[in-house]
Design a protein around this motif. Structure first.
Motif, PDB file in Angstrom:
ATOM      1  N   GLY A  24       0.805  -1.206   0.000  1.00 60.31           N
ATOM      2  CA  GLY A  24       0.000   0.000   0.000  1.00 60.31           C
ATOM      3  C   GLY A  24       0.836   1.252   0.000  1.00 60.31           C
ATOM      4  N   MET A  49      -7.164  -2.886  -7.784  1.00 60.19           N
ATOM      5  CA  MET A  49      -6.486  -2.180  -6.705  1.00 60.19           C
ATOM      6  C   MET A  49      -5.444  -1.219  -7.262  1.00 60.19           C
ATOM      7  SD  MET A  49      -6.197  -1.447  -3.597  1.00 60.19           S
ATOM      8  CE  MET A  49      -7.420  -2.615  -3.005  1.00 60.19           C
ATOM      9  N   GLN A  50      -4.720  -1.626  -8.289  1.00 59.81           N
ATOM     10  CA  GLN A  50      -3.722  -0.753  -8.904  1.00 59.81           C
ATOM     11  C   GLN A  50      -4.386   0.495  -9.500  1.00 59.81           C
ATOM     12  OE1 GLN A  50      -1.525  -2.411 -12.248  1.00 59.81           O
ATOM     13  NE2 GLN A  50       0.313  -1.272 -11.644  1.00 59.81           N
ATOM     14  N   GLU A  52      -7.159   1.885  -8.440  1.00 60.66           N
ATOM     15  CA  GLU A  52      -7.545   2.742  -7.316  1.00 60.66           C
ATOM     16  C   GLU A  52      -6.357   3.551  -6.818  1.00 60.66           C
ATOM     17  OE1 GLU A  52      -9.313   0.441  -4.258  1.00 60.66           O
ATOM     18  OE2 GLU A  52     -10.986  -0.264  -5.476  1.00 60.66           O
ATOM     19  N   LEU A  53      -5.200   2.910  -6.737  1.00 60.09           N
ATOM     20  CA  LEU A  53      -4.010   3.614  -6.280  1.00 60.09           C
ATOM     21  C   LEU A  53      -3.628   4.728  -7.246  1.00 60.09           C
ATOM     22  CD1 LEU A  53      -1.931   0.557  -5.030  1.00 60.09           C
ATOM     23  CD2 LEU A  53      -2.728   2.468  -3.620  1.00 60.09           C
ATOM     24  N   ASP A  57      -7.901   6.734  -5.165  1.00 59.02           N
ATOM     25  CA  ASP A  57      -9.117   6.272  -4.496  1.00 59.02           C
ATOM     26  C   ASP A  57      -8.842   5.244  -3.405  1.00 59.02           C
ATOM     27  OD1 ASP A  57     -10.678   7.875  -6.086  1.00 59.02           O
ATOM     28  OD2 ASP A  57     -11.033   6.316  -7.597  1.00 59.02           O
ATOM     29  N   TRP A  58      -7.583   4.998  -3.111  1.00 57.87           N
ATOM     30  CA  TRP A  58      -7.249   3.944  -2.144  1.00 57.87           C
ATOM     31  C   TRP A  58      -7.684   4.347  -0.745  1.00 57.87           C
ATOM     32  CZ3 TRP A  58      -3.999   3.552   2.172  1.00 57.87           C
ATOM     33  CH2 TRP A  58      -3.737   2.244   2.619  1.00 57.87           C
ATOM     34  N   ARG A  59      -8.229   3.396  -0.009  1.00 56.07           N
ATOM     35  CA  ARG A  59      -8.621   3.603   1.379  1.00 56.07           C
ATOM     36  C   ARG A  59      -7.931   2.570   2.251  1.00 56.07           C
ATOM     37  NH1 ARG A  59     -12.762   5.155  -1.733  1.00 56.07           N
ATOM     38  NH2 ARG A  59     -14.048   6.937  -1.091  1.00 56.07           N
ATOM     39  N   ASP A  60      -7.505   3.005   3.392  1.00 57.09           N
ATOM     40  CA  ASP A  60      -6.841   2.108   4.332  1.00 57.09           C
ATOM     41  C   ASP A  60      -7.862   1.082   4.828  1.00 57.09           C
ATOM     42  OD1 ASP A  60      -5.554   0.802   6.359  1.00 57.09           O
ATOM     43  OD2 ASP A  60      -4.924   2.610   7.430  1.00 57.09           O
ATOM     44  N   ARG A 152     -16.651   2.798   0.921  1.00 60.25           N
ATOM     45  CA  ARG A 152     -16.896   3.382  -0.392  1.00 60.25           C
ATOM     46  C   ARG A 152     -18.359   3.764  -0.592  1.00 60.25           C
ATOM     47  NH1 ARG A 152     -12.640   2.794  -3.521  1.00 60.25           N
ATOM     48  NH2 ARG A 152     -11.061   1.251  -2.961  1.00 60.25           N
TER      49      ARG A 152
END
Length: 380
Positions: A24, A49-50, A52-53, A57-60, A152
Motif C-alpha cells: 500500500g 487495486m492498482q 484505485e491507487l 481512491d485507495w482507502r486504508d 466506499r
C-alpha cells in the motif's frame, strides 16, 4: 513460491485457493480481504487495486475495522447538537443500533444487514416512527464514514427508509378551540387560544417571556422554545432554523383574553414567564396533558391533541389570502436556507392575516348561542 509481478503478487494456498497481496501507499504489505477461486480472479482484483491507487481512491482497509459502537458514539459526541437532540440520538444508538451493529466493523455493515435489522425492529413491535428515526440516524452516521473514506458506499439503501409516515391529524374547529379553552383552567385559556389562532408550539408558548408580548401592537415575538429532556431537565433553546424566530399578530377576538392573562397570571418583570403553573413552576407537558384531556372531555371534543391546534391555525391562515411564504413566516416553517427569505416577514402583512383569521373567529362565535341566546364572548 509467490510469483513476482509488476504490481502485487499472487500465490496458491494449500487449500487450492489463491491469495493476492500488494504494498500500500503507507508502505505496508496488505493482503486482499478474501481469497480467490482462480488465479485469474486474484489477478483481476490486483488490477482493480492498482487502478484505485493510480486514481487516488485507495482507502486504508484497517481504518474501517473500527467497531460501529465506538464510531457512532464518537459521531454523536463530536457534533454541536442541542441537548434534546443529543439525548435522542444517544437513545437511538444505544437502544436500537448498538445491539445489532455495535461489535461489527464499519466495513462489515452491508445493505442486507441493514434491511434485516429494519425488518426485525418493525417485527419486534417498535413503532414505525422510531424505526424511521433510527434508520435515518444510521444512514447519516454511515454517510460520514463514506466522507471519512472508511467505506466506499453507504449500506443504507432502503428507499424512504427514514421517512416518517404519520396519519393526517384532525383539526379543531374555531368553536371547539374556544370550548376547550373555556372548559379548562383559566390560567391556561390564553395558552390554548394562542396555540390555535397564532400557531405557536408548546415549547414556544412555555418559553415566552413578558417582554415577548406587545399588547399595544397585538404582537408576539417568538425567540426560542423550552425543551424538556427525558431526565426532566428543561432547556431554553433557539429555534432549529432562523425561520422559527418570528413575530406573530394576535387576532383581535383573542387579544382580550391575552390582556387578562398578562394581568392575572404572568410573572412580573420583562423576563417574567408568561405561563406559570398554579404552584409557580413552569408547566410540564405530561401534567398539562392531564388537564388537556379533562378539558376536552368537558367540552365534548374527542381525538384532538394539543399540537393539533397548530393545524387549526395553519388551516385558518391558509383560508386567507396569505401566500406560501407568508404562511411559513407565521408558522415558523422553513429550512436554514429558506430562513433567509422567511425570517423577514412583513409585520403589516402579518396583521392583515391575523385580521382575516379574526373575521372567521367572529363569524363562528356569532353562530354560537350564549347564556342569553347571544353570541358567546371571548373575554370571560
Amino acid at each position: 513460491m509467490a510469483k513476482r509481478r509488476p504490481f502485487g503478487r499472487v500465490r496458491k494456498l494449500p487449500s487450492g485457493r489463491y491469495q493476492a497481496r500488494y504494498r500500500g501507499p503507507d508502505g505496508l504489505d496488505r493482503p486482499a480481504p478474501e481469497t480467490f477461486r482462480t488465479k485469474r480472479e486474484a489477478d483481476d482484483w490486483l488490477a482493480d487495486m492498482q487502478t484505485e491507487l493510480r486514481q487516488g481512491d485507495w482507502r486504508d482497509p484497517d481504518a474501517a475495522k473500527v467497531p460501529f459502537q465506538k464510531y457512532a458514539e464518537a459521531w454523536v459526541a463530536e457534533r454541536p447538537l442541542a441537548l434534546s437532540t443529543a439525548e435522542l440520538y444517544g437513545i437511538l444508538v444505544r437502544v436500537h443500533l448498538v445491539p445489532t451493529f455495535g461489535r461489527l466493523a464499519i466495513a462489515d455493515i452491508t445493505p442486507a444487514a441493514v434491511r434485516t435489522w429494519r425488518r426485525a425492529r418493525l417485527d419486534a413491535g417498535v413503532g414505525p416512527t422510531t424505526v424511521a428515526k433510527a434508520y435515518a440516524l444510521l444512514r447519516t452516521i454511515m454517510g460520514t464514514a463514506v466522507s471519512d473514506e472508511l467505506i466506499r458506499r453507504n449500506p443504507c439503501q432502503i428507499k424512504n427508509g427514514g421517512t416518517v409516515h404519520t396519519p393526517e391529524r384532525p383539526t379543531a374547529s374555531i368553536l371547539e378551540a374556544f370550548a376547550i379553552a373555556e372548559a379548562g383552567q383559566a390560567r391556561y385559556r390564553a395558552l390554548v387560544l394562542l396555540a390555535a389562532f397564532c400557531g405557536l408550539r408548546w415549547g414556544e408558548l412555555i418559553g415566552l417571556r413578558r417582554q415577548d408580548v406587545d399588547l399595544d401592537a397585538g404582537m408576539i415575538r417568538v425567540r426560542g422554545s423550552m425543551s424538556e429532556l427525558n431526565s426532566g431537565q428543561r432547556v431554553y433553546k433557539a429555534p432549529k432554523s432562523e425561520a422559527g424566530k418570528r413575530t406573530v399578530a394576535i387576532p383581535s377576538s383573542v387579544l382580550p383574553v391575552i390582556v387578562r392573562h398578562m394581568k392575572q397570571y404572568a410573572e412580573r418583570g420583562a423576563d417574567g414567564r408568561v405561563f406559570v403553573g398554579a404552584k409557580g413552576a413552569t408547566p410540564r407537558r405530561n401534567h398539562f396533558n392531564l388537564l388537556w384531556h379533562k378539558a376536552c372531555t368537558a367540552a365534548g371534543v374527542k381525538g384532538i391533541r394539543f399540537h393539533d391546534l397548530r393545524h387549526t391555525g395553519n388551516t385558518l391562515a391558509s383560508h386567507t389570502s396569505a401566500n406560501t411564504r407568508e404562511l411559513m413566516t407565521r408558522l415558523g416553517h422553513g429550512s436554514s436556507r429558506a430562513a433567509l427569505i422567511y425570517q423577514h416577514g412583513n409585520q403589516e402583512r402579518e396583521r392583515e392575516i391575523a385580521a382575516a383569521v379574526d373575521e372567521m373567529i367572529v363569524k363562528a362565535l356569532k353562530r354560537r348561542p350564549g347564556p342569553n341566546g347571544h353570541a358567546g364572548g371571548t373575554d370571560g
